[in-house]
Write a protein that holds these residues in place. Structure first.
Motif, PDB file in Angstrom:
ATOM      1  N   ARG A 161       0.813  -1.214   0.000  1.00 35.59           N
ATOM      2  CA  ARG A 161       0.000   0.000   0.000  1.00 35.59           C
ATOM      3  C   ARG A 161       0.846   1.264   0.000  1.00 35.59           C
ATOM      4  O   ARG A 161       0.404   2.309   0.452  1.00 35.59           O
ATOM      5  N   PRO A 164       1.613   2.511  -4.771  1.00 34.76           N
ATOM      6  CA  PRO A 164       1.276   1.364  -5.619  1.00 34.76           C
ATOM      7  C   PRO A 164       1.434   1.649  -7.110  1.00 34.76           C
ATOM      8  O   PRO A 164       1.407   0.728  -7.916  1.00 34.76           O
ATOM      9  N   TYR A 329     -16.719  20.411   5.132  1.00 34.43           N
ATOM     10  CA  TYR A 329     -16.391  19.333   4.230  1.00 34.43           C
ATOM     11  C   TYR A 329     -15.715  19.827   2.951  1.00 34.43           C
ATOM     12  O   TYR A 329     -14.724  19.264   2.499  1.00 34.43           O
TER      13      TYR A 329
ATOM     14  N   LYS B  28     -14.646   3.013  -0.894  1.00 33.40           N
ATOM     15  CA  LYS B  28     -14.408   3.139  -2.329  1.00 33.40           C
ATOM     16  C   LYS B  28     -15.527   2.434  -3.103  1.00 33.40           C
ATOM     17  O   LYS B  28     -16.036   2.953  -4.091  1.00 33.40           O
ATOM     18  N   ASN B  34     -16.268   0.935  -7.246  1.00 30.47           N
ATOM     19  CA  ASN B  34     -15.240   0.030  -7.769  1.00 30.47           C
ATOM     20  C   ASN B  34     -14.349  -0.507  -6.659  1.00 30.47           C
ATOM     21  O   ASN B  34     -14.465  -0.109  -5.500  1.00 30.47           O
ATOM     22  N   PHE B  35     -13.505  -1.433  -7.045  1.00 26.64           N
ATOM     23  CA  PHE B  35     -12.593  -2.044  -6.094  1.00 26.64           C
ATOM     24  C   PHE B  35     -11.240  -2.116  -6.774  1.00 26.64           C
ATOM     25  O   PHE B  35     -11.143  -2.477  -7.939  1.00 26.64           O
ATOM     26  N   SER B  36     -10.212  -1.739  -6.059  1.00 28.36           N
ATOM     27  CA  SER B  36      -8.891  -1.793  -6.667  1.00 28.36           C
ATOM     28  C   SER B  36      -7.886  -2.273  -5.625  1.00 28.36           C
ATOM     29  O   SER B  36      -7.908  -1.839  -4.491  1.00 28.36           O
ATOM     30  N   PRO B  37      -7.015  -3.195  -6.036  1.00 29.14           N
ATOM     31  CA  PRO B  37      -5.990  -3.636  -5.085  1.00 29.14           C
ATOM     32  C   PRO B  37      -4.913  -2.565  -4.903  1.00 29.14           C
ATOM     33  O   PRO B  37      -4.098  -2.653  -3.994  1.00 29.14           O
ATOM     34  N   ASN B  38      -4.912  -1.558  -5.764  1.00 25.72           N
ATOM     35  CA  ASN B  38      -3.876  -0.528  -5.672  1.00 25.72           C
ATOM     36  C   ASN B  38      -4.394   0.685  -4.945  1.00 25.72           C
ATOM     37  O   ASN B  38      -4.928   1.600  -5.552  1.00 25.72           O
ATOM     38  N   TYR B  39      -4.266   0.664  -3.666  1.00 27.11           N
ATOM     39  CA  TYR B  39      -4.676   1.823  -2.898  1.00 27.11           C
ATOM     40  C   TYR B  39      -3.629   2.061  -1.830  1.00 27.11           C
ATOM     41  O   TYR B  39      -2.767   1.221  -1.597  1.00 27.11           O
ATOM     42  N   ARG B  40      -3.706   3.218  -1.200  1.00 20.80           N
ATOM     43  CA  ARG B  40      -2.688   3.556  -0.211  1.00 20.80           C
ATOM     44  C   ARG B  40      -3.228   3.368   1.199  1.00 20.80           C
ATOM     45  O   ARG B  40      -4.415   3.583   1.444  1.00 20.80           O
ATOM     46  N   THR B  42      -4.247   4.342   4.748  1.00 21.21           N
ATOM     47  CA  THR B  42      -4.736   5.630   5.229  1.00 21.21           C
ATOM     48  C   THR B  42      -3.852   6.117   6.376  1.00 21.21           C
ATOM     49  O   THR B  42      -3.602   5.384   7.318  1.00 21.21           O
ATOM     50  N   ASP B  46      -9.209  10.121   6.108  1.00 16.44           N
ATOM     51  CA  ASP B  46      -9.575  10.425   4.730  1.00 16.44           C
ATOM     52  C   ASP B  46     -11.089  10.641   4.663  1.00 16.44           C
ATOM     53  O   ASP B  46     -11.792  10.273   5.606  1.00 16.44           O
ATOM     54  N   PHE B  47     -11.586  11.190   3.575  1.00 13.54           N
ATOM     55  CA  PHE B  47     -13.010  11.516   3.503  1.00 13.54           C
ATOM     56  C   PHE B  47     -13.611  11.126   2.170  1.00 13.54           C
ATOM     57  O   PHE B  47     -12.921  11.097   1.165  1.00 13.54           O
ATOM     58  N   ALA B  48     -14.884  10.853   2.188  1.00 14.82           N
ATOM     59  CA  ALA B  48     -15.615  10.683   0.930  1.00 14.82           C
ATOM     60  C   ALA B  48     -17.060  11.093   1.176  1.00 14.82           C
ATOM     61  O   ALA B  48     -17.541  11.060   2.304  1.00 14.82           O
ATOM     62  N   LEU B  49     -17.730  11.478   0.109  1.00 16.71           N
ATOM     63  CA  LEU B  49     -19.106  11.945   0.227  1.00 16.71           C
ATOM     64  C   LEU B  49     -20.012  11.059  -0.609  1.00 16.71           C
ATOM     65  O   LEU B  49     -19.726  10.766  -1.763  1.00 16.71           O
ATOM     66  N   GLN B  62     -21.210  12.002   4.908  1.00 14.42           N
ATOM     67  CA  GLN B  62     -19.775  12.292   4.947  1.00 14.42           C
ATOM     68  C   GLN B  62     -19.114  11.104   5.597  1.00 14.42           C
ATOM     69  O   GLN B  62     -19.289  10.880   6.789  1.00 14.42           O
ATOM     70  N   TRP B  64     -16.043   9.247   7.054  1.00 15.65           N
ATOM     71  CA  TRP B  64     -14.706   9.524   7.592  1.00 15.65           C
ATOM     72  C   TRP B  64     -13.957   8.205   7.758  1.00 15.65           C
ATOM     73  O   TRP B  64     -14.332   7.366   8.581  1.00 15.65           O
TER      74      TRP B  64
END
Lengths: 438, 212
Positions: A161, A164, A329, B28, B34-40, B42, B46-49, B62, B64
């Protein structure tokens, strides 16, 4: 899937797929799918086994947000060659340069270290080369130790990780991931009290892009112990403290950004943790990461503070910019994913070097914040070593440590003419001694 | 005018759990499909909406995504602030990550409560169910019982990779968050002296009321 190309024209691939069994066994990258986010293949790249392979950028990235377009201007060959010669000259007389012409070294780091010599320069600037030479065989010795399961377990989960999308770390079990495992594990044995912190992995990975594992290990040791002591320790107090210092410096340097963050109760640790702990290696375009690290090794944590302040100033420093960030946000989102288009390498570096945030200011603010911490949260549970502000401070510290008489001299030489006479002698002995270690 | 019919709700939801259990991948999958084996990994948060349509209302979530390593737990107080719900995630192939679930729940409940003093709605996710369900079957854990005892409003076997049960789990959480919110609004109404309560008696303003 959107019909047109993504708004961000750097349509680097977002997913890579491997022929897993083969790559797991041999650690080689068997195949890459070079599809843009819109599903179209990227032009002008070669095709292997029917899959488009995107050209690797000059830093080794295959894609992702830190992929560099070829549009970056390279410096002229003659200029590059000239810089290399200057750096080689410095390498030959390193201690003298640090002692007598440090301003020139600093200036050259600010201009950017030639990429061919970067690894070596980082080792000299951090003094890790000397540490390695003073500890021959130590790294292998650490490697032979079994290590603690609780750390190894976490390290293993993090190996795939880190960057990558970099050719060195993309392949499962590849040499990059193997080396990463070696040095992170070695560190937990070298400093069992510290163990492993997840934020060390990207730092170690950047080092491995520039030097062999053993060298990278000692360089990591210097970062963790001299440049950023306490950053990765259990409790993470040092980074939280720096968050407070950072926020307070922001108040001086960019009151508008400060008020905005305060208004929406955006605590510094929400955005600066990753910036500081990873020394911006996951935040900035790659050419900027390297320039920041060049300056960081020379000048220390001051550079990290300055980069953060410059970024906040760029993103939150005007009424126009704040207009579209009317909420916590929206603001966080902007700070989390800094658009590479917003950052130009030369502009960034220029702003960093001109920002009036000195070591003295950081130290002063640091004592204020330590006092506040004690008042509100009690004693710090972890007492890290004193932070050394870059090459010069490390050099001075080393000189003092290598000679007990010299260490005493500051207190006694006014009283004793004997010591007074001795000092220049000791100094020159210390110099010869440290010179012979190189 | 439209506001009465088309309300917008915004909820902060925490995604917590041990390192490497799939928190980032779940988000994600849920947000970007989607799904990806290439992620970093955390680092920090991190955030997503995610935007949902919910009974003709717009619900914004939101999410977290909080670093799983124990030492980042020292920052959780700041991360948790003002959250309305949480997912606690474990990896069904790793018993230790399940053992950590109660630790995460305690941390959450000790640092975060709703305005009415109740704990926030929390759903338990047994992730990576596509890779087997060792923890659940080998230990003979009665998940319903476990949830009841530990204050989870529900649990789901999920797979970010195969897209199993993630929408369902999120819907369950949102349902409970809205229920909690309505509860709180109601109790507020009961506690407050509100002129609105007199509406049925006729008058439209205080002077009319007096003349009646």
């Amino acid at each position: 899937m959107s019909a047109g190309p993504p708004p961000n024209l750097r349509s680097a691939p977002d997913t890579l797929s491997y022929l897993e069994s083969a790559s797991l066994m041999s650690g080689t990258l068997e195949s890459l799918s070079g599809l843009g986010e819109d599903g179209s293949s990227v032009g002008s790249d070669s095709e292997i086994n029917g899959l488009t392979v995107r050209r690797i950028d000059k830093y080794g990235f295959l894609g992702g947000s830190q992929y560099s377009d070829a549009t970056e201007k390279d410096i002229r060959v003659e200029v590059a060659r000239q810089r290399e010669m200057k750096w080689l000259e410095m390498f030959n007389n390193w201690d003298k340069w640090i002692k007598h012409r440090f301003q020139k070294v600093k200036l050259r780091c600010r201009k950017g270290i030639p990429s061919s010599l970067r690894g070596k320069a980082w080792q000299l600037l951090s003094n890790s080369q000397e540490l390695l030479q003073a500890n021959p065989g130590k790294f292998e010795e650490l490697e032979r130790e079994p290590g603690e399961a609780k750390w190894l377990d976490i390290i293993e989960k993090d190996l795939h990780r880190q960057f990558p999308f970099h050719e060195m770390f993309a392949a499962r079990g590849g040499h990059g991931q193997q080396d990463l495992y070696r040095i992170l594990k070695a560190y937990t044995i070298y400093r069992p009290d510290e163990g492993y912190c997840q934020a060390q992995a990207p730092v170690a990975a950047v080092l491995l892009m520039h030097m062999p594992a053993e060298q990278a290990f000692w360089c990591l040791v210097q970062i963790c112990e001299k440049f950023l002591p306490g950053y990765y320790s259990a409790g993470l107090e040092a980074i939280q403290l720096d968050g407070e210092i950072f926020f307070s410096l922001l108040r001086r340097t960019c009151p508008m950004a400060y008020r905005h963050l305060k208004k929406f109760k955006i605590d510094p640790i929400l955005y600066m943790t990753e910036w500081f702990m990873c020394i911006f290696s996951r935040t900035l375009p790659w050419s900027c990461v390297l320039r920041v690290w060049d300056m960081f090794f020379c000048e220390g944590v001051k550079i990290v503070f300055r980069v953060g302040l410059v970024l906040l100033k760029q993103m939150l420093g005007s009424v126009d910019k704040l207009r579209e960030l009317q909420g916590m946000y929206e603001t966080m989102e902007r700070l989390r994913s800094i658009s590479p288009d917003m950052i130009r390498e030369d502009v960034l570096v220029q702003e960093i070097v001109t920002l009036q945030v000195t070591e003295a200011l950081i130290e002063r603010e640091s004592s204020v914040q330590v006092r506040k911490w004690r008042e509100s949260r009690g004693e710090l549970t972890h007492q890290p070593g004193r932070r050394l502000h870059g090459t010069r401070a490390i050099f001075e510290n080393k000189r003092r440590a290598s000679s007990p008489m010299l260490a005493l001299s500051s207190r006694t030489y006014l009283l004793s003419c004997c010591v007074y006479v001795c000092v220049p002698f000791v100094e020159s002995v210390a110099f010869v001694f440290s010179g012979s270690l190189r | 005018m439209q506001n009465n019919h088309h309300k917008e709700r915004l909820y902060k939801i925490l995604v917590i759990g041990d390192l490497g259990v799939g928190k980032t991948s779940i988000i994600k999958r849920y947000v970007h499909h989607n799904f990806s084996p290439n992620y970093r990994a955390t680092i920090g948060v991190d955030f997503a909406l995610k935007v949902l349509n919910w009974d003709q209302e717009t619900v914004r979530l939101q999410l977290w995504d909080i670093a799983g390593q124990e030492r980042f737990g020292n920052m959780t107080r700041v991360y948790y602030r003002e959250a309305m719900g949480a997912f606690i995630v474990f990896d069904v192939t790793r018993p230790a990550s399940f053992e950590a679930v109660t630790k995460w729940k305690e941390d959450l409940d000790s640092k975060l409560t709703l305005a009415n003093g109740k704990n926030v709605a929390t759903v338990l996710l047994a992730n990576k169910c596509d890779q087997g369900r060792d923890v659940l079957t080998n230990n003979g854990i009665k998940m319903e019982q476990f949830c009841l005892e530990n204050g989870f409003v529900g649990w789901y076997e999920t797979s970010a990779k195969e897209n199993i049960n993630i929408d369902e789990a999120a819907n369950c959480l949102v349902k409970h968050i809205i229920a909690n919110e309505n509860d709180m609004l109601q109790s507020e109404v009961l506690d407050t002296i509100s002129p609105q309560l007199e509406k049925d008696k006729g008058g439209t303003c205080s002077s009319c009321f007096r003349s009646q």
